[in-house]
Design an enzyme around this catalytic site. Structure first.
Site, PDB file in Angstrom:
ATOM      1  N   HIS A  92      46.851  32.855  46.346  1.00  0.00           N
ATOM      2  CA  HIS A  92      47.324  32.295  47.415  1.00  0.00           C
ATOM      3  C   HIS A  92      47.771  30.838  46.995  1.00  0.00           C
ATOM      4  CE1 HIS A  92      44.346  35.047  49.770  1.00  0.00           C
ATOM      5  NE2 HIS A  92      45.731  35.379  50.048  1.00  0.00           N
ATOM      6  N   GLU A  95      46.395  27.373  47.538  1.00  0.00           N
ATOM      7  CA  GLU A  95      44.957  27.387  47.359  1.00  0.00           C
ATOM      8  C   GLU A  95      44.702  26.875  45.790  1.00  0.00           C
ATOM      9  OE1 GLU A  95      42.771  30.781  48.578  1.00  0.00           O
ATOM     10  OE2 GLU A  95      43.800  30.484  50.687  1.00  0.00           O
ATOM     11  N   HIS A 202      39.697  31.215  44.934  1.00  0.00           N
ATOM     12  CA  HIS A 202      40.429  30.723  45.985  1.00  0.00           C
ATOM     13  C   HIS A 202      39.842  29.366  46.957  1.00  0.00           C
ATOM     14  CE1 HIS A 202      42.449  34.670  47.017  1.00  0.00           C
ATOM     15  NE2 HIS A 202      41.632  35.194  46.289  1.00  0.00           N
ATOM     16  N   GLU A 299      35.051  31.310  46.539  1.00  0.00           N
ATOM     17  CA  GLU A 299      35.859  30.255  47.498  1.00  0.00           C
ATOM     18  C   GLU A 299      35.238  28.865  46.973  1.00  0.00           C
ATOM     19  OE1 GLU A 299      38.065  30.827  49.859  1.00  0.00           O
ATOM     20  OE2 GLU A 299      38.344  32.879  50.159  1.00  0.00           O
TER      21      GLU A 299
HETATM   22 ZN   LIG Z   1      42.576  32.710  49.133  1.00  0.00          ZN
END
Ligand SMILES: [Zn+2]
Ligand SMILES: *[C@@H]1O[C@H](CO)[C@@H](O)[C@H](O)[C@H]1NC(C)=O
Ligand SMILES: *[C@@H]1O[C@H](CO)[C@@H](O)[C@H](O)[C@H]1NC(C)=O
Length: 350
Positions: A92, A95, A202, A299
Site C-alpha cells: 500500500h 504505508e 503494512h 502491521e
Molecule cells: Zn496495508
C-alpha cells in the site's frame, strides 16, 4: 582544570566517540524513488563481507518504476536446498514505514555479520530477498505525515487504480479485479524462487496477521464475523506470528485507535486475517495456498506514513523481530521427496 585542558579532554573523548560510534551509513529519512535506487546500488558496490545481488522483478503499472529486490546471503555456493526468505514492503503506497525498515534491515545484516552469531547463522544458511517497495506508483503520490486514509494506497495514476493486496487469485473465489503489473511480477517471482517464509509489511495497525484473509462462504451474520478462517497449518502460523509479536516491544501492548473509534482488540498482538476482517485476493493467502510459502502480514505502526523523526524508534522496535522471524526459516524438517523408481524429485508432493 583550566578551560583549555577541559577542552582538550572533551576533544579527546569526542574523537574516541567518533571512532566507535555506530557508523549507520543509512539516514533515518524516507528515500524517494531515485534515492532508493542510489542506496541499493551503493550497497551492492560497497558490501564485501557477504554476497549481495540487486535485481528487478518487473515494473510498476503507471510510471514503469523498477521493483528492486536486494538479495543477501553468505551461503556456500556448493550447497543445495537453501531456504529462500522474502520481505515485501510498501504494498500500500501510503504505508511507508516498512520501506525504510527493510533498508535498515539490509544494512543491519551486513554490519552485524561478523559481530552477531544469529545474523551469521541466518546469512550462512539462507537467501534473504528484500523488496522495499511493491507499489512505487502509490508511494509517489502519498503524503508524508498522513497517518490515516487511503490516498496513495492503490497503484497506478494518482495511486487510484487497484489495491494490490486484493489483486491476487483467491483461494475460494474468482478475482475479477484487473490483474496489475506489480501483482504479475510478484506471482512470477514466486514461481521462479521456492520461497518458504515471507512477510508483507503494512501500517495503520499494530498486529501480526496470518492466513486466511478469505472465507469459503461469506458470513452475513454480524455476530459470527469474527470467526477465524484457518489454514491446515494454523498452529504454525500462530507460532510464526507470535515470534514477531513477542520480539517486538510494542505489538502485544498497543491497540491503535482508529478514526471511527472502533479500535480492534488483538490478543497477544496476533490475529487470524478473517477474524479481524475478511477480504478476497490477498497476498498472504496466495503465498500459502499456491506455493506453500508461509507469509504473514505485519502491521508495524499505527500511523501509516509518520514523519521521519519517528523512524529511529520504529527501527529499534522492529529489528530484533525481523531477525528472529527470519530465523524461523531454519527450523523444521527439510529434504526432497523422490520417486522410488526414477529417484527424481516429485513436484508438488504433499
Ligand atoms: Zn496495508
Ligand atoms: C515521484 O516522481 C517524480 C517524477 O519522476 C520524482 O521526481 C519524485 O522524486 C518522485 N517522488 C517520490 C517520493 O518518489
Ligand atoms: C555508500 O555506502 C557506504 C558504505 O555503507 C557509505 O559509507 C556511504 O555513505 C554510502 N554512500 C551513499 C551515497 O549512500
Amino acid at each position: 582544570m583550566n578551560a583549555f585542558n577541559l577542552l582538550s579532554v572533551l576533544l579527546f573523548f569526542f574523537v574516541i566517540w567518533l571512532y566507535f560510534a555506530p557508523s549507520d551509513a543509512l539516514n533515518f529519512d524516507y528515500h524517494n524513488e531515485a534515492e532508493l535506487e542510489v542506496v541499493l546500488r551503493n550497497f551492492t558496490q560497497t558490501t564485501k563481507n557477504i554476497n549481495t545481488k540487486l535485481y528487478s522483478i518487473g515494473k510498476s503499472t503507471f510510471r514503469r518504476t523498477p521493483l528492486w529486490v536486494m538479495q543477501l546471503s553468505s551461503v556456500d555456493k556448493s550447497r543445495k536446498m537453501v531456504p529462500n526468505i522474502k520481505f515485501v514492503a510498501n504494498i500500500h503506497g501510503n504505508e511507508a514505514v516498512g520501506r525504510e525498515m527493510l533498508l535498515h534491515f539490509m544494512e543491519y545484516l551486513r554490519d552485524n555479520y561478523e559481530k552477531d552469531n544469529l545474523v551469521k547463522c541466518l546469512l550462512d544458511n539462507s537467501n534473504i530477498h528484500l523488496l522495499p517497495c511493491m507499489n512505487p506508483d502509490g508511494f509517489n503520490v502519498s503524503i508524508m505525515g498522513q497517518c490515516a486514509g487511503d490516498h496513495g494506497r492503490k497503484n497506478g495514476e494518482n495511486g487510484e487504480t487497484e489495491d494490490l493486496n486484493r489483486n491476487f487469485p483467491d483461494k475460494y473465489h474468482e478475482n475479477r479485479n484487473p490483474r496489475q503489473q506489480e501483482t504479475n511480477a510478484l506471482m512470477k517471482w514466486m514461481n521462479d524462487i521456492p520461497f518458504i517464509l515471507s512477510a508483507g509489511l503494512h501500517g495503520g495497525a499494530m498486529v501480526a496477521n496470518y492466513p486466511y484473509d478469505t472465507r469459503e462462504i461469506e458470513i452475513s451474520d454480524d455476530s459470527k464475523k469474527k470467526q477465524p478462517s484457518e489454514t491446515p497449518d494454523g498452529d504454525v502460523f500462530i507460532h510464526l506470528s507470535s515470534v514477531y509479536a513477542s520480539n517486538h516491544p510494542q505489538m502485544k501492548k498497543i491497540q491503535c485507535t482508529t478514526l471511527n473509534g472502533n479500535a480492534p482488540k488483538f490478543e497477544n498482538g496476533i490475529t487470524n486475517g478473517a477474524a479481524w476482517y475478511s477480504f478476497q485476493g490477498g497476498m498472504q493467502d496466495y503465498n500459502y495456498y499456491k506455493h506453500g510459502c508461509m507469509e504473514v502480514t505485519l502491521e508495524i505502526s499505527c500511523c501509516k506514513y509518520p514523519m521521519p523523526k519517528e523512524l529511529p524508534d520504529l527501527w529499534e522496535q522492529n529489528k530484533k523481530a525481523l531477525l528472529m522471524y527470519s530465523l524461523e526459516a531454519l527450523k523444521g524438517v527439510s529434504g526432497q521427496i523422490l520417486d522410488d523408481v526414477s529417484k527424481k524429485p516429485i513436484g508438488n508432493a504433499i
